[in-house]
Design an enzyme around this catalytic site. Structure first.
Site, PDB file in Angstrom:
ATOM      1  N   THR A  49       6.301 -21.925   1.901  1.00 14.35           N
ATOM      2  CA  THR A  49       5.872 -21.252   0.677  1.00 14.35           C
ATOM      3  C   THR A  49       7.090 -20.604   0.036  1.00 14.35           C
ATOM      4  OG1 THR A  49       4.244 -19.708  -0.229  1.00 14.35           O
ATOM      5  CG2 THR A  49       5.262 -19.064   1.840  1.00 14.35           C
TER       6      THR A  49
ATOM      7  N   LYS B 176       0.852  -1.193   0.000  1.00 11.04           N
ATOM      8  CA  LYS B 176       0.000   0.000   0.000  1.00 11.04           C
ATOM      9  C   LYS B 176       0.892   1.249   0.000  1.00 11.04           C
ATOM     10  CE  LYS B 176      -3.605  -2.765   2.200  1.00 11.04           C
ATOM     11  NZ  LYS B 176      -4.478  -3.205   1.120  1.00 11.04           N
TER      12      LYS B 176
ATOM     13  N   THR C 258     -18.279  -6.138   3.471  1.00 15.44           N
ATOM     14  CA  THR C 258     -17.089  -5.379   3.897  1.00 15.44           C
ATOM     15  C   THR C 258     -17.470  -4.379   4.986  1.00 15.44           C
ATOM     16  OG1 THR C 258     -16.264  -5.640   1.641  1.00 15.44           O
ATOM     17  CG2 THR C 258     -15.146  -4.026   2.998  1.00 15.44           C
TER      18      THR C 258
HETATM   19  N1  PMP Z   1      -4.516  -5.839   7.162  1.00  8.20           N
HETATM   20  C1  PMP Z   1      -5.421  -4.936   6.763  1.00  8.20           C
HETATM   21  C2  PMP Z   1      -6.026  -4.026   7.789  1.00  8.20           C
HETATM   22  C3  PMP Z   1      -5.792  -4.843   5.409  1.00  8.20           C
HETATM   23  O1  PMP Z   1      -6.698  -3.960   5.019  1.00  8.20           O
HETATM   24  C4  PMP Z   1      -5.192  -5.735   4.478  1.00  8.20           C
HETATM   25  C5  PMP Z   1      -5.543  -5.772   2.999  1.00  8.20           C
HETATM   26  N2  PMP Z   1      -6.168  -4.813   2.414  1.00  8.20           N
HETATM   27  C6  PMP Z   1      -4.261  -6.647   4.937  1.00  8.20           C
HETATM   28  C7  PMP Z   1      -3.946  -6.684   6.279  1.00  8.20           C
HETATM   29  C8  PMP Z   1      -3.604  -7.585   3.988  1.00  8.20           C
HETATM   30  O2  PMP Z   1      -2.523  -6.964   3.354  1.00  8.20           O
HETATM   31  P1  PMP Z   1      -2.052  -7.432   1.900  1.00  8.20           P
HETATM   32  O3  PMP Z   1      -2.931  -6.748   0.929  1.00  8.20           O
HETATM   33  O4  PMP Z   1      -0.618  -7.049   1.822  1.00  8.20           O
HETATM   34  O5  PMP Z   1      -2.235  -8.925   1.863  1.00  8.20           O
END
Ligand code: PMP
Length: 429
Positions: free
Chosen positions: A296, A267, A382
């Protein structure tokens, strides 16, 4: 009944349609009926013209240019030339994939450098990479909460699905959900638990759908009082908050009070992957025991190289953070001036409440088709039903002109949809 009537014979089920296909059909029908069927808009990011994307519509050979307001690449780091170059250089030098798990020849010097860089960012002894933020939460929490008998996990009601997956998957541990950001409720629940049970508090700094924040210092104070471990998800904060982008815990000067800080490279840092930083013992323990880390293939060198370049840049260049918050401020001013309702949040997230799933989807569709602006509708599950919304994340790359155009489109659509009453006049600023 004869035995053969009670139970179908093997002959009868041979080559029969498996019941799971039936289940999928039924479930999909239900999901569609509830308006929860997911379709994805094919959007091709134009690296040199970010946040312009090309939208690809079926049967159209050419893409159509649209402006995207819903990217989680908050700072646009994924399109910074040095970050792209680092990915290309790593591919040329080391190849396209890692070639194995971290243990089986998959650890490059880049992996070690990135883990050290992330530990330094959060002022922790060590860091550990995972293939995504999701996996870092799921694997770390599940492994910790299964490590000793009697763990009790205190989990904020609005924690992300990846934390919930880890917490629920930890067989034998107990979960206590506390009301969202409610310190009194958390304390009451901590006080009610057996004094000698190993405890962990799992929470986030920025909750991405509402854009609100937790009081990290206060939660850590409670953790000290009741001897609980603290696990903080800073996924929507790393890169954006704090002097070097170390998240809200850095901004608030409380990072040293948090036992485990988890983040993403996908992000604020614009690349891909997840990580935790913590004490050397905790990182060492997870490195040797967390299934989701061990079994993995390691992140590819291109991703790690790009992430390393991005983290270094983001740490050093605070103007990127300042620019983001200036843009968010400007966007809010313009929305306010046009009478477009939005939820004021302490973060960079700008939710526009709509309150109805169908309307929310229709507004997003019309924004895209009629005006060339893309914002994702945020619907149940969501967010709770009745709180459907658009979620805008303006960034350093959104120009004044783009904002004006988007605000005009939103203002018009929200009036037509009855969300802004017709009599509210435009207030020019
Ligand atoms: N924690 C939060 C609060 C998220 O919003 C997200 C995904 N949007 C994640 C973890 C997972 O992160 P990633 O997209 O890197 O898998």
């Amino acid at each position: 009944l004869t035995r053969s009537e009670e139970k179908p014979s093997v002959g009868a089920i041979k080559n029969a349609r498996h019941p799971f296909y039936e289940h999928c059909e039924e479930a999909l029908g239900r999901i569609k009926q509830q308006g929860r069927y997911r379709t994805f808009t094919p959007l091709a990011r134009q690296a040199e013209r970010f946040p312009l994307y090309e939208e690809y519509v079926a049967n159209m050979p050419e893409g159509r240019e649209v402006i995207v307001w819903s990217t989680n690449d908050y700072l646009g780091m994924g399109v910074v030339p040095e970050v792209q170059d680092a990915a290309i250089a790593a591919i040329r030098e080391h190849g396209a994939g890692a070639g194995g798990t971290r243990n089986i020849a998959g650890t490059s010097p880049l992996h070690n450098q990135l883990e050290a860089e992330l530990a330094a960012l959060h002022r922790k002894e060590a860091g550990l990479l995972f293939i995504s933020g999701y996996v870092s939460n799921q694997a770390s929490l599940q492994t910790i909460l299964m490590s000793m008998p009697g763990w009790i996990c205190f989990s904020d009601r609005l924690n992300h699905a990846s934390m919930i997956a880890g917490i629920k998957g930890a067989r034998g541990s107990q979960t206590v959900i506390f009301e969202h950001n409610d310190l009194q409720d958390l304390e009451a629940k901590l006080a009610a638990a057996p004094v000698d049970a190993p405890k962990l508090i799992a929470f986030e700094s920025v909750y991405s759908m509402d854009g609100d924040m937790s009081d990290i210092g206060a939660i850590c104070a409670l953790a000290r009082k009741y001897n609980a471990l603290t696990y903080l998800d800073e996924v929507h904060a790393v890169g954006l908050y704090g002097q070097e982008g170390g998240g809200v815990s850095q901004r608030d000067g409380v990072a040293d009070q948090v036992d485990i800080i988890e983040g993403t490279l996908a992000k604020g840092f614009g690349v891909h992957g997840g990580y935790i930083t913590a004490s050397a013992e905790i990182v060492d323990f997870l490195r040797s025991t967390a299934s989701g880390f061990i079994f993995t293939t390691a992140l590819p060198p291109s991703v790690v190289g790009a992430a390393l370049a991005s983290v270094r840049k983001v740490r050093a260049e605070s103007w990127r953070r300042e620019s983001l918050f200036e843009r968010v401020h400007t966007m809010r001013q313009r929305l306010r001036a046009a009478g477009v309702p939005f939820t004021m949040t302490p973060s960079h997230i700008v939710p526009i409440p709509i309150g109805d799933a169908e309307r929310c989807k229709r507004i997003c569709r019309r924004l895209l088709v009629e005006f060339g602006h893309y914002a994702t509708p945020i619907n149940y599950p969501t967010v709770p039903e009745g709180t459907e919304r658009l979620r805008l994340t303006p960034g350093p790359f959104h120009t004044d002109e783009m904002m004006d155009d988007m605000v005009r489109a939103l203002s018009l659509l929200l009036r037509e949809e009855g969300i802004i009453p017709e009599h509210v006049a435009h207030k020019a600023e």
